[in-house]
Design a protein around this motif. Structure first.
Motif, PDB file in Angstrom:
ATOM      1  N   LEU A 106     -59.747  11.240  17.962  1.00  0.00           N
ATOM      2  CA  LEU A 106     -60.146  10.734  16.642  1.00  0.00           C
ATOM      3  C   LEU A 106     -61.291  11.557  16.055  1.00  0.00           C
ATOM      4  O   LEU A 106     -61.312  11.832  14.851  1.00  0.00           O
ATOM      5  N   ALA A 107     -62.235  11.960  16.873  1.00  0.00           N
ATOM      6  CA  ALA A 107     -63.347  12.787  16.396  1.00  0.00           C
ATOM      7  C   ALA A 107     -62.850  14.142  15.903  1.00  0.00           C
ATOM      8  O   ALA A 107     -63.298  14.633  14.862  1.00  0.00           O
ATOM      9  N   ILE A 108     -61.926  14.741  16.627  1.00  0.00           N
ATOM     10  CA  ILE A 108     -61.368  16.034  16.207  1.00  0.00           C
ATOM     11  C   ILE A 108     -60.627  15.884  14.880  1.00  0.00           C
ATOM     12  O   ILE A 108     -60.783  16.704  13.972  1.00  0.00           O
ATOM     13  N   LEU A 109     -59.850  14.840  14.729  1.00  0.00           N
ATOM     14  CA  LEU A 109     -59.138  14.605  13.465  1.00  0.00           C
ATOM     15  C   LEU A 109     -60.117  14.383  12.311  1.00  0.00           C
ATOM     16  O   LEU A 109     -59.900  14.869  11.202  1.00  0.00           O
ATOM     17  N   ALA A 110     -61.202  13.649  12.576  1.00  0.00           N
ATOM     18  CA  ALA A 110     -62.194  13.400  11.532  1.00  0.00           C
ATOM     19  C   ALA A 110     -62.875  14.692  11.099  1.00  0.00           C
ATOM     20  O   ALA A 110     -63.118  14.913   9.910  1.00  0.00           O
ATOM     21  N   VAL A 111     -63.182  15.557  12.040  1.00  0.00           N
ATOM     22  CA  VAL A 111     -63.828  16.824  11.707  1.00  0.00           C
ATOM     23  C   VAL A 111     -62.899  17.710  10.891  1.00  0.00           C
ATOM     24  O   VAL A 111     -63.324  18.413   9.982  1.00  0.00           O
ATOM     25  N   ILE A 112     -61.628  17.679  11.184  1.00  0.00           N
ATOM     26  CA  ILE A 112     -60.669  18.513  10.461  1.00  0.00           C
ATOM     27  C   ILE A 112     -60.326  17.903   9.103  1.00  0.00           C
ATOM     28  O   ILE A 112     -60.261  18.594   8.089  1.00  0.00           O
ATOM     29  N   ALA A 113     -60.118  16.607   9.035  1.00  0.00           N
ATOM     30  CA  ALA A 113     -59.624  15.959   7.815  1.00  0.00           C
ATOM     31  C   ALA A 113     -60.720  15.614   6.817  1.00  0.00           C
ATOM     32  O   ALA A 113     -60.475  15.632   5.613  1.00  0.00           O
TER      33      ALA A 113
ATOM     34  N   PRO B 160     -63.469  17.143   5.545  1.00  0.00           N
ATOM     35  CA  PRO B 160     -63.748  18.097   4.458  1.00  0.00           C
ATOM     36  C   PRO B 160     -62.637  18.170   3.424  1.00  0.00           C
ATOM     37  O   PRO B 160     -62.890  18.390   2.249  1.00  0.00           O
ATOM     38  N   LYS B 161     -61.400  17.988   3.836  1.00  0.00           N
ATOM     39  CA  LYS B 161     -60.297  18.027   2.882  1.00  0.00           C
ATOM     40  C   LYS B 161     -60.389  16.868   1.890  1.00  0.00           C
ATOM     41  O   LYS B 161     -60.119  17.026   0.716  1.00  0.00           O
ATOM     42  N   PHE B 162     -60.775  15.688   2.367  1.00  0.00           N
ATOM     43  CA  PHE B 162     -60.863  14.528   1.487  1.00  0.00           C
ATOM     44  C   PHE B 162     -62.101  14.585   0.602  1.00  0.00           C
ATOM     45  O   PHE B 162     -62.075  14.109  -0.518  1.00  0.00           O
ATOM     46  N   THR B 163     -63.191  15.166   1.055  1.00  0.00           N
ATOM     47  CA  THR B 163     -64.386  15.239   0.224  1.00  0.00           C
ATOM     48  C   THR B 163     -64.207  16.215  -0.927  1.00  0.00           C
ATOM     49  O   THR B 163     -64.837  16.060  -1.961  1.00  0.00           O
ATOM     50  N   SER B 164     -63.368  17.230  -0.769  1.00  0.00           N
ATOM     51  CA  SER B 164     -63.167  18.174  -1.861  1.00  0.00           C
ATOM     52  C   SER B 164     -62.184  17.642  -2.909  1.00  0.00           C
ATOM     53  O   SER B 164     -62.027  18.252  -3.955  1.00  0.00           O
ATOM     54  N   LEU B 165     -61.544  16.534  -2.658  1.00  0.00           N
ATOM     55  CA  LEU B 165     -60.599  15.982  -3.637  1.00  0.00           C
ATOM     56  C   LEU B 165     -61.304  15.572  -4.925  1.00  0.00           C
ATOM     57  O   LEU B 165     -60.768  15.733  -6.013  1.00  0.00           O
ATOM     58  N   LYS B 166     -62.518  15.036  -4.819  1.00  0.00           N
ATOM     59  CA  LYS B 166     -63.267  14.624  -6.008  1.00  0.00           C
ATOM     60  C   LYS B 166     -63.578  15.837  -6.874  1.00  0.00           C
ATOM     61  O   LYS B 166     -63.385  15.812  -8.082  1.00  0.00           O
ATOM     62  N   ALA B 167     -64.046  16.903  -6.252  1.00  0.00           N
ATOM     63  CA  ALA B 167     -64.345  18.123  -7.001  1.00  0.00           C
ATOM     64  C   ALA B 167     -63.072  18.689  -7.630  1.00  0.00           C
ATOM     65  O   ALA B 167     -63.087  19.111  -8.790  1.00  0.00           O
ATOM     66  N   ASP B 168     -61.978  18.683  -6.899  1.00  0.00           N
ATOM     67  CA  ASP B 168     -60.707  19.168  -7.441  1.00  0.00           C
ATOM     68  C   ASP B 168     -60.259  18.334  -8.637  1.00  0.00           C
ATOM     69  O   ASP B 168     -59.714  18.862  -9.607  1.00  0.00           O
TER      70      ASP B 168
END
Length: 174
Positions: A33-40, A42-50
């Motif tokens: 779960l920690a590995i998935l959180a580290v990978i996923a 940043p992708k979700f935080t950039s959605l707002k900027a996009d």
């Protein structure tokens, strides 16, 4: 050994049922779960900027289309003077909206370009004016992040009859 003692031994061993997870299984699940959180994450935080970048590109495209539509309507209209300086009386009705003009293009006001692209100051956008390098105009930003200076579209009306409006996109900081 008697027959009864053999039966009783097998009954006691068969009653042992392991329930729950071991500590190792729990640690492995937490690591995954920690590995998935580290990978996923940043992708979700950039959605707002996009989303803001897309929204501001849409506004810029709408401004470009509206300025050409209004200018074309002014040129073919007998009641519109495409060489007239900016004033509150130089207007044209386009798609049911009265747009104020400067040299045949929408003025950089809420009654000009903001009305032509049908946006208002409020929930989605923050509309203000600006002056920079001797030029003034209308600034459109996302309302949610008004303090961000690097996520905006600026529109300036033409300064004379041979000039076109200036549209500036600053979306690097969305």
């Amino acid at each position: 050994m008697t027959k009864e003692s053999t039966i009783s031994m097998s009954k006691t061993t068969s009653k042992k049922v392991v329930q729950g997870f071991t500590l190792i299984e729990l640690v492995v699940v937490i690591i995954v779960l920690a590995i998935l959180a580290v990978i996923a994450a940043p992708k979700f935080t950039s959605l707002k900027a996009d989303a803001y970048v897309g929204q501001m590109r849409g506004v810029s495209g709408a401004i470009g289309s509206a300025k050409e539509l209004v200018h074309s309507a002014c040129i073919i209209s007998q009641d519109c003077d495409s060489t007239a300086a900016p004033s509150g009386t130089n207007t044209i009705v386009v798609q049911g909206e009265r747009i104020t003009l400067a040299y045949g293009y929408p003025r950089h006001t809420e009654a000009g370009i903001a009305r032509a692209i049908n946006i208002v100051d409020g929930d989605d956008f923050k509309i203000t004016t600006f002056t920079s390098a001797g030029r003034s105009g209308l600034r459109i930003r996302p309302a949610a992040d008004y303090s961000v200076n690097d996520c905006e579209i600026r529109y300036s009306e033409p300064l004379n009859a041979i000039e076109q409006p200036l549209i500036e996109k600053d979306i690097a900081g969305c």
